[in-house]
Design a protein around this motif. Structure first.
Motif, PDB file in Angstrom:
ATOM      1  N   GLU A 292     -18.691  -9.374  23.243  1.00 42.49           N
ATOM      2  CA  GLU A 292     -18.784  -9.174  21.793  1.00 42.49           C
ATOM      3  C   GLU A 292     -18.434  -7.737  21.414  1.00 42.49           C
ATOM      4  N   ARG A 293     -18.952  -6.757  22.205  1.00 49.39           N
ATOM      5  CA  ARG A 293     -18.661  -5.362  21.909  1.00 49.39           C
ATOM      6  C   ARG A 293     -17.192  -5.037  22.142  1.00 49.39           C
ATOM      7  N   ALA A 294     -16.621  -5.631  23.167  1.00 46.13           N
ATOM      8  CA  ALA A 294     -15.201  -5.405  23.430  1.00 46.13           C
ATOM      9  C   ALA A 294     -14.353  -5.951  22.284  1.00 46.13           C
ATOM     10  N   HIS A 295     -14.744  -7.117  21.793  1.00 46.70           N
ATOM     11  CA  HIS A 295     -14.009  -7.699  20.665  1.00 46.70           C
ATOM     12  C   HIS A 295     -14.171  -6.841  19.409  1.00 46.70           C
ATOM     13  N   ALA A 296     -15.401  -6.380  19.165  1.00 48.12           N
ATOM     14  CA  ALA A 296     -15.639  -5.543  17.976  1.00 48.12           C
ATOM     15  C   ALA A 296     -14.883  -4.224  18.080  1.00 48.12           C
ATOM     16  N   LEU A 297     -14.860  -3.668  19.288  1.00 49.82           N
ATOM     17  CA  LEU A 297     -14.139  -2.420  19.480  1.00 49.82           C
ATOM     18  C   LEU A 297     -12.638  -2.605  19.257  1.00 49.82           C
ATOM     19  N   ASN A 298     -12.144  -3.736  19.679  1.00 42.40           N
ATOM     20  CA  ASN A 298     -10.727  -4.036  19.475  1.00 42.40           C
ATOM     21  C   ASN A 298     -10.406  -4.168  17.978  1.00 42.40           C
ATOM     22  N   LEU A 299     -11.276  -4.851  17.233  1.00 42.54           N
ATOM     23  CA  LEU A 299     -11.079  -4.952  15.787  1.00 42.54           C
ATOM     24  C   LEU A 299     -11.164  -3.585  15.110  1.00 42.54           C
ATOM     25  N   PHE A 300     -12.080  -2.763  15.629  1.00 43.17           N
ATOM     26  CA  PHE A 300     -12.232  -1.402  15.105  1.00 43.17           C
ATOM     27  C   PHE A 300     -10.926  -0.630  15.242  1.00 43.17           C
ATOM     28  N   ILE A 301     -10.313  -0.710  16.404  1.00 47.56           N
ATOM     29  CA  ILE A 301      -9.059   0.004  16.637  1.00 47.56           C
ATOM     30  C   ILE A 301      -7.946  -0.561  15.758  1.00 47.56           C
ATOM     31  N   GLN A 302      -7.898  -1.861  15.612  1.00 42.28           N
ATOM     32  CA  GLN A 302      -6.855  -2.470  14.782  1.00 42.28           C
ATOM     33  C   GLN A 302      -6.962  -2.025  13.326  1.00 42.28           C
ATOM     34  N   ASP A 303      -8.209  -1.909  12.852  1.00 39.81           N
ATOM     35  CA  ASP A 303      -8.394  -1.453  11.471  1.00 39.81           C
ATOM     36  C   ASP A 303      -7.870  -0.031  11.284  1.00 39.81           C
ATOM     37  N   TYR A 304      -8.223   0.838  12.199  1.00 34.83           N
ATOM     38  CA  TYR A 304      -7.829   2.231  12.042  1.00 34.83           C
ATOM     39  C   TYR A 304      -6.358   2.472  12.320  1.00 34.83           C
ATOM     40  N   GLN A 305      -5.750   1.580  13.109  1.00 40.46           N
ATOM     41  CA  GLN A 305      -4.318   1.721  13.339  1.00 40.46           C
ATOM     42  C   GLN A 305      -3.506   1.457  12.069  1.00 40.46           C
ATOM     43  N   GLN A 306      -4.120   0.838  11.069  1.00 38.03           N
ATOM     44  CA  GLN A 306      -3.410   0.620   9.801  1.00 38.03           C
ATOM     45  C   GLN A 306      -3.008   1.939   9.141  1.00 38.03           C
ATOM     46  N   LEU A 307      -3.765   3.001   9.434  1.00 40.84           N
ATOM     47  CA  LEU A 307      -3.444   4.293   8.835  1.00 40.84           C
ATOM     48  C   LEU A 307      -2.066   4.794   9.266  1.00 40.84           C
ATOM     49  N   THR A 308      -1.654   4.454  10.466  1.00 45.50           N
ATOM     50  CA  THR A 308      -0.354   4.920  10.976  1.00 45.50           C
ATOM     51  C   THR A 308       0.736   3.880  10.769  1.00 45.50           C
ATOM     52  N   ARG A 309       0.411   2.769  10.156  1.00 48.83           N
ATOM     53  CA  ARG A 309       1.387   1.683  10.009  1.00 48.83           C
ATOM     54  C   ARG A 309       1.609   1.283   8.550  1.00 48.83           C
ATOM     55  N   VAL A 310       1.337   2.194   7.630  1.00 50.55           N
ATOM     56  CA  VAL A 310       1.589   1.874   6.224  1.00 50.55           C
ATOM     57  C   VAL A 310       3.098   1.827   6.014  1.00 50.55           C
ATOM     58  N   PRO A 311       3.657   0.668   5.716  1.00 50.22           N
ATOM     59  CA  PRO A 311       5.119   0.578   5.584  1.00 50.22           C
ATOM     60  C   PRO A 311       5.582   1.249   4.297  1.00 50.22           C
ATOM     61  N   PRO A 312       6.833   1.685   4.269  1.00 47.28           N
ATOM     62  CA  PRO A 312       7.366   2.238   3.006  1.00 47.28           C
ATOM     63  C   PRO A 312       7.409   1.158   1.940  1.00 47.28           C
ATOM     64  N   PRO A 313       7.212   1.529   0.689  1.00 44.38           N
ATOM     65  CA  PRO A 313       7.158   0.521  -0.377  1.00 44.38           C
ATOM     66  C   PRO A 313       8.504  -0.167  -0.594  1.00 44.38           C
ATOM     67  N   THR A 314       8.442  -1.479  -0.791  1.00 45.51           N
ATOM     68  CA  THR A 314       9.614  -2.263  -1.187  1.00 45.51           C
ATOM     69  C   THR A 314       9.506  -2.482  -2.692  1.00 45.51           C
ATOM     70  N   LYS A 315      10.225  -1.688  -3.459  1.00 42.01           N
ATOM     71  CA  LYS A 315      10.002  -1.622  -4.899  1.00 42.01           C
ATOM     72  C   LYS A 315      10.797  -2.679  -5.654  1.00 42.01           C
ATOM     73  N   SER A 316      10.205  -3.118  -6.749  1.00 42.62           N
ATOM     74  CA  SER A 316      10.849  -4.033  -7.688  1.00 42.62           C
ATOM     75  C   SER A 316      10.220  -3.796  -9.060  1.00 42.62           C
ATOM     76  N   VAL A 317      10.826  -4.341 -10.087  1.00 44.24           N
ATOM     77  CA  VAL A 317      10.323  -4.171 -11.457  1.00 44.24           C
ATOM     78  C   VAL A 317       9.411  -5.346 -11.815  1.00 44.24           C
ATOM     79  N   PHE A 318       8.209  -5.052 -12.297  1.00 44.33           N
ATOM     80  CA  PHE A 318       7.281  -6.102 -12.699  1.00 44.33           C
ATOM     81  C   PHE A 318       6.362  -5.574 -13.789  1.00 44.33           C
ATOM     82  N   LYS A 319       5.695  -6.495 -14.495  1.00 42.51           N
ATOM     83  CA  LYS A 319       4.766  -6.152 -15.565  1.00 42.51           C
ATOM     84  C   LYS A 319       3.372  -5.896 -14.994  1.00 42.51           C
ATOM     85  N   LEU A 320       2.676  -4.943 -15.586  1.00 48.44           N
ATOM     86  CA  LEU A 320       1.354  -4.581 -15.081  1.00 48.44           C
ATOM     87  C   LEU A 320       0.273  -5.560 -15.519  1.00 48.44           C
ATOM     88  N   THR A 321       0.301  -6.010 -16.774  1.00 41.49           N
ATOM     89  CA  THR A 321      -0.797  -6.828 -17.302  1.00 41.49           C
ATOM     90  C   THR A 321      -1.035  -8.106 -16.497  1.00 41.49           C
TER      91      THR A 321
END
Length: 455
Positions: A292-321
């Protein structure tokens, strides 16, 4: 008396006429004397007299007109150069002597001034292009402390157009203290300036320049917050890569050993003589904890790895409302103040949706934790010429430790990972915007998302 004397002065062309008249006077008198004693008809004498005076008059008039024309031509040429028109030239055709030299000198002067004017304009265009493209905010102030220049970077920083602020006192930008300090000594330091409603760390340099001997002031402001945040993010990314490497090296053998021990326990259960049932049960519990701890630790690492994997934005035009309304449906209580005119964004819709969901979720949890379950999440936005600012306000207990809001691993939630706000800020920064979180004026907290509008 001086004015009367000046008015009494004779014009230059009139002086030349008088000189010519004096030159004609002696031969005219001699001709009149000879004509008087000549033995001719009185009618012939009168006719000859009229002819002499007519020739003298026409000659004097011609001299005056020629001189006046040349002086007027030279005056018009000099006046044109004074006004910045260097295209006119003096006509030197069929002209010789001193007047030809004078016209040639005027034409040479006009050519030189035209060349210098062109060089000056080209340098001004080059300087304008440089100041328009640099990220340093440049503000020029005259001796009366009025704004005389703001480059586009300064317009973006202060959210003010130069056309609207030209000639205004420098107090309208809140930089009067910098000008006062520059009058004593040029500055070169990091200062905390109040830009809008926020205080931001800026690198400030000031200098002095002169116009007609009068001192003017230049203020250079560099927003170092983005630089500091990028350095901070890069430092955390390097740390996360090291942590991921080391922890993954530990997780792999732990998971392998746990699987092996599970097989041994199964073998013991099949053959009771290998070990006691109590031992098997203890091993099962221990192995379950390890797994269980190994699995939780693995999820912990996956969450924090998101900080280095933020992809560049793929932009398009859309309405905010429609986007905000769609997200509000996920929560029980949400109040949207929609302006009459909808806003079009050029951004990554999925990433912005992720940011808004996270912000709405935090606001909803803040209301619940404060016992204000009936209080809605207030959402509104305002626009300027170039930016959109979305405000999400809750009725929670507010923020008690603002210094650690964007520190990785730090969280006040029981099951929080400490990366939600960092991811939100990183996504907004990738869009060229700003993400801030502060206490609301009355109660609770307010998240502000600032994004550039379609230009």
């Amino acid at each position: 008396m001086l004015k009367n004397f000046q008015h009494a002065k004779t014009a230059f062309e009139d002086k030349l006429v008088r000189i010519a008249l004096k030159g004609f006077m002696l031969p005219t008198i001699a001709a009149l004397v000879m004509l008087f004693y000549a033995d001719v008809s009185i009618y012939f004498k009168l006719l000859l007299l009229i002819l002499i005076f007519t020739i003298i008059f026409i000659t004097l008039l011609s001299i005056r007109q020629t001189v006046t024309f040349q002086l007027r031509t030279s005056t018009n040429l000099v006046e044109a150069m004074t006004s910045g028109d260097y295209g006119m030239r003096a006509n030197n055709k069929d002209v010789k002597g001193a007047l030809a030299d004078f016209n040639e000198l005027l034409n040479t002067l006009a050519s030189r001034l035209s060349e210098q004017s062109l060089i000056t304009r080209e340098k001004q265009i080059l300087l304008s292009k440089i100041t328009d493209q640099i990220d340093v905010a440049v503000v020029a102030v005259n001796d009366q402390r009025h704004i005389t220049l703001m480059n586009p970077a300064a317009e973006r920083l202060f959210k003010q157009r130069f056309e609207d602020r030209q000639g205004w006192p420098i107090t309208s930008l809140g930089l009067q203290n910098l000008v006062a300090a520059t009058q004593q000594e040029n500055l070169n330091k990091v200062s905390e300036l109040e830009i809008g409603d926020n205080k931001r760390k800026m690198y400030v340099r000031t200098d002095t320049f002169f116009e007609l001997g009068i001192p003017h002031y230049l203020i250079f402001i560099t927003d170092i917050q983005h630089i500091l945040r990028d350095e901070e993010r890069m430092a955390w990314q390097r740390l996360l890569r090291v942590l991921s490497h080391e922890i993954n090296n530990s997780l792999t053998p732990i998971a392998s050993i746990a699987e092996t021990l599970h097989q041994l326990v199964k073998t013991q259960e099949d053959d009771p003589e290998v070990g006691s049932p109590q031992l098997s049960e203890s091993m099962k519990e221990g192995l379950s904890v390890i797994s269980e701890r190994a699995h939780a630790l693995n999820l912990f690492i996956q969450d924090y790895q998101q900080l280095t994997r933020v992809p560049p934005p793929t932009k398009s035009v859309f309405k905010l409302t429609p986007l905000v309304q769609q997200i509000c449906q996920l929560f029980d209580s949400c109040h949207i103040s929609i302006p009459e005119q909808d806003v079009s964004l050029y951004a990554d819709r999925d990433q912005l949706q992720q940011v808004l969901i996270n912000v709405f979720k935090n606001a909803n949890e803040a209301n619940i934790s404060a016992g204000n379950t009936a209080s809605p999440i207030h959402v509104n936005w305002v626009t300027s010429d170039t930016t959109l600012t979305i405000h999400v306000t809750d009725k929670g207990q507010g923020i008690h430790n603002t210094e650690n809001l964007f520190v990785p691993f730090y969280t006040t939630k029981q099951h929080g990972s400490g990366i939600g706000l960092i991811l939100c800020r990183q996504i907004i920064l990738n869009h060229g915007g700003e993400f801030t979180l502060a206490n609301a004026p009355q109660a609770g907290a307010r998240a502000s998302i600032q994004l550039p509008l379609i230009s």
